[in-house]
Motif scaffolding. Structure first.
Motif, PDB file in Angstrom:
ATOM      1  N   ARG A 124       0.825  -1.217   0.000  1.00 56.94           N
ATOM      2  CA  ARG A 124       0.000   0.000   0.000  1.00 56.94           C
ATOM      3  C   ARG A 124       0.856   1.262   0.000  1.00 56.94           C
ATOM      4  NH1 ARG A 124      -1.643   3.544   3.516  1.00 56.94           N
ATOM      5  NH2 ARG A 124      -0.683   2.512   5.305  1.00 56.94           N
ATOM      6  N   THR A 125       2.005   1.205   0.647  1.00 52.82           N
ATOM      7  CA  THR A 125       2.873   2.386   0.740  1.00 52.82           C
ATOM      8  C   THR A 125       3.927   2.430  -0.364  1.00 52.82           C
ATOM      9  OG1 THR A 125       4.281   1.239   2.363  1.00 52.82           O
ATOM     10  CG2 THR A 125       2.528   2.667   3.236  1.00 52.82           C
ATOM     11  N   GLY A 126       3.799   1.547  -1.363  1.00 54.37           N
ATOM     12  CA  GLY A 126       4.668   1.616  -2.534  1.00 54.37           C
ATOM     13  C   GLY A 126       5.928   0.780  -2.482  1.00 54.37           C
ATOM     14  N   GLY A 127       6.028  -0.154  -1.544  1.00 55.76           N
ATOM     15  CA  GLY A 127       7.257  -0.921  -1.381  1.00 55.76           C
ATOM     16  C   GLY A 127       7.480  -2.051  -2.368  1.00 55.76           C
ATOM     17  N   GLU A 128       6.406  -2.534  -2.988  1.00 62.72           N
ATOM     18  CA  GLU A 128       6.515  -3.655  -3.927  1.00 62.72           C
ATOM     19  C   GLU A 128       7.295  -4.820  -3.322  1.00 62.72           C
ATOM     20  OE1 GLU A 128       7.840  -2.346  -7.831  1.00 62.72           O
ATOM     21  OE2 GLU A 128       6.632  -0.516  -7.655  1.00 62.72           O
ATOM     22  N   PRO A 129       6.808  -5.389  -2.206  1.00 62.11           N
ATOM     23  CA  PRO A 129       7.544  -6.464  -1.535  1.00 62.11           C
ATOM     24  C   PRO A 129       7.676  -7.710  -2.401  1.00 62.11           C
ATOM     25  CG  PRO A 129       5.329  -6.276  -0.625  1.00 62.11           C
ATOM     26  CD  PRO A 129       5.530  -5.101  -1.548  1.00 62.11           C
ATOM     27  N   ASP A 130       8.816  -8.374  -2.268  1.00 61.04           N
ATOM     28  CA  ASP A 130       9.068  -9.612  -2.988  1.00 61.04           C
ATOM     29  C   ASP A 130       9.980 -10.492  -2.136  1.00 61.04           C
ATOM     30  OD1 ASP A 130       8.974 -11.506  -5.020  1.00 61.04           O
ATOM     31  OD2 ASP A 130      10.311 -10.416  -6.363  1.00 61.04           O
ATOM     32  N   VAL A 131       9.922 -11.792  -2.384  1.00 63.72           N
ATOM     33  CA  VAL A 131      10.765 -12.746  -1.681  1.00 63.72           C
ATOM     34  C   VAL A 131      12.196 -12.586  -2.185  1.00 63.72           C
ATOM     35  CG1 VAL A 131      11.214 -15.188  -1.227  1.00 63.72           C
ATOM     36  CG2 VAL A 131       8.858 -14.386  -1.501  1.00 63.72           C
ATOM     37  N   VAL A 132      13.128 -12.408  -1.253  1.00 66.27           N
ATOM     38  CA  VAL A 132      14.540 -12.307  -1.644  1.00 66.27           C
ATOM     39  C   VAL A 132      15.389 -13.392  -0.999  1.00 66.27           C
ATOM     40  CG1 VAL A 132      14.454  -9.831  -2.129  1.00 66.27           C
ATOM     41  CG2 VAL A 132      15.067 -10.619   0.167  1.00 66.27           C
ATOM     42  N   GLY A 133      14.763 -14.241  -0.192  1.00 65.27           N
ATOM     43  CA  GLY A 133      15.544 -15.301   0.406  1.00 65.27           C
ATOM     44  C   GLY A 133      14.716 -16.263   1.216  1.00 65.27           C
ATOM     45  N   TYR A 134      15.353 -17.374   1.536  1.00 68.93           N
ATOM     46  CA  TYR A 134      14.752 -18.406   2.380  1.00 68.93           C
ATOM     47  C   TYR A 134      15.847 -18.925   3.300  1.00 68.93           C
ATOM     48  CZ  TYR A 134      12.790 -22.864   3.852  1.00 68.93           C
ATOM     49  OH  TYR A 134      12.338 -23.914   4.608  1.00 68.93           O
ATOM     50  N   GLU A 135      15.561 -18.935   4.588  1.00 67.67           N
ATOM     51  CA  GLU A 135      16.522 -19.444   5.568  1.00 67.67           C
ATOM     52  C   GLU A 135      16.055 -20.817   6.034  1.00 67.67           C
ATOM     53  OE1 GLU A 135      18.696 -18.065   9.683  1.00 67.67           O
ATOM     54  OE2 GLU A 135      17.678 -16.562   8.454  1.00 67.67           O
ATOM     55  N   GLU A 136      16.752 -21.821   5.560  1.00 67.84           N
ATOM     56  CA  GLU A 136      16.335 -23.203   5.797  1.00 67.84           C
ATOM     57  C   GLU A 136      16.302 -23.555   7.281  1.00 67.84           C
ATOM     58  OE1 GLU A 136      17.565 -27.552   4.088  1.00 67.84           O
ATOM     59  OE2 GLU A 136      17.916 -25.792   2.828  1.00 67.84           O
TER      60      GLU A 136
END
Length: 191
Positions: A61-73
Motif C-alpha cells: 500500500r505504501t509503494g514498497g513492492e515487496p518480494d521474496v529475496v531469500g529463504y533461511e532453511e
C-alpha cells in the motif's frame, strides 16, 4: 481499543486474494531474486500467517513492492524486502525516529521511519541488508533510504541512510531529525 487494532490488522478475503495475486505475479516476473523457491510453498506460508499478510499489504500500500529475496532453511523462513525501484513513495519525507520527530520545533514531518516500520509490523533494513538487496537489483538510483543506525551514531543525534550510485552503495549520515521528499525507508518481513 485493543480489539479495534486487531480488527484493523486483518484483511478481507477479497484483499487477501488481491494481494496474493500481486505477490505471485511479482514473484514470477522476478525469479532471479529467489532462484530455486516455489510460489506454492510461499503462498501456503502466507495463508497460514494472516498477520504477516496484513504487514505485506502495508508494504504494498505504501509503494514498497515487496518480494521474496531469500529463504533461511534453518529457521524455515521466507524473507520479503521492499523491491520498489526507488524508496517507497508512501514512506518518504519522514525523519528517522520518534526522538527526532519530537525534537523538531518547526516544520515537523508527519511521522518517523522507525515508527512507521513498527506500525506496519516490519523491520527497517540494516546497512548489511541494504547491500544484500543491491545484489538482486539496482535500487534507489534517484532516492535514498534510512537504514537502522548504530546506537553510538544515534546517541550523537545522527542517523544513516543509503543509496545506489555509479554501481556502488553509498552510506551517508544526516541529523536524525532531517527529512527529504526523496528519502524514505525500506523494510523487510520474515514469514
Amino acid at each position: 481499543m485493543a480489539n479495534e487494532s486487531i480488527i484493523n490488522k486483518e484483511l478481507s478475503l477479497e484483499q487477501r486474494e488481491e494481494l496474493l495475486a500481486i505477490l505471485k505475479d511479482r514473484f514470477e516476473k522476478n525469479m532471479d531474486r529467489h532462484q530455486g523457491l516455489e510460489w506454492a510453498k510461499v503462498q501456503a506460508r502466507l495463508e497460514a500467517n494472516a498477520e504477516k499478510l496484513w504487514s505485506l499489504n502495508e508494504m504494498e500500500r505504501t509503494g514498497g513492492e515487496p518480494d521474496v529475496v531469500g529463504y533461511e532453511e534453518g529457521k524455515d523462513e521466507y524473507t520479503f524486502y521492499d523491491c520498489s525501484a526507488e524508496s517507497p513513495t508512501g514512506r518518504r519525507s519522514v525523519c528517522y525516529d520518534r526522538k527526532a520527530l519530537d525534537s523538531r520545533k518547526k516544520n515537523k514531518p508527519e511521522n518517523s521511519a522507525m515508527d512507521m516500520a513498527a506500525d506496519m509490523g516490519i523491520d527497517m533494513l540494516t546497512e548489511e541488508q541494504y547491500r544484500a538487496l543491491q545484489e538482486v537489483g539496482n535500487f534507489d538510483m534517484k532516492t535514498s533510504s534510512w537504514v537502522q543506525t548504530p546506537s553510538d551514531i544515534r546517541e550523537r543525534g545522527g542517523a544513516i541512510f543509503c543509496d545506489y550510485r555509479y554501481g556502488h552503495v553509498f552510506v551517508y549520515h544526516n541529523g536524525a531529525d532531517s527529512y527529504y521528499a526523496a528519502r524514505g525507508f525500506r523494510g523487510l518481513l520474515r514469514v
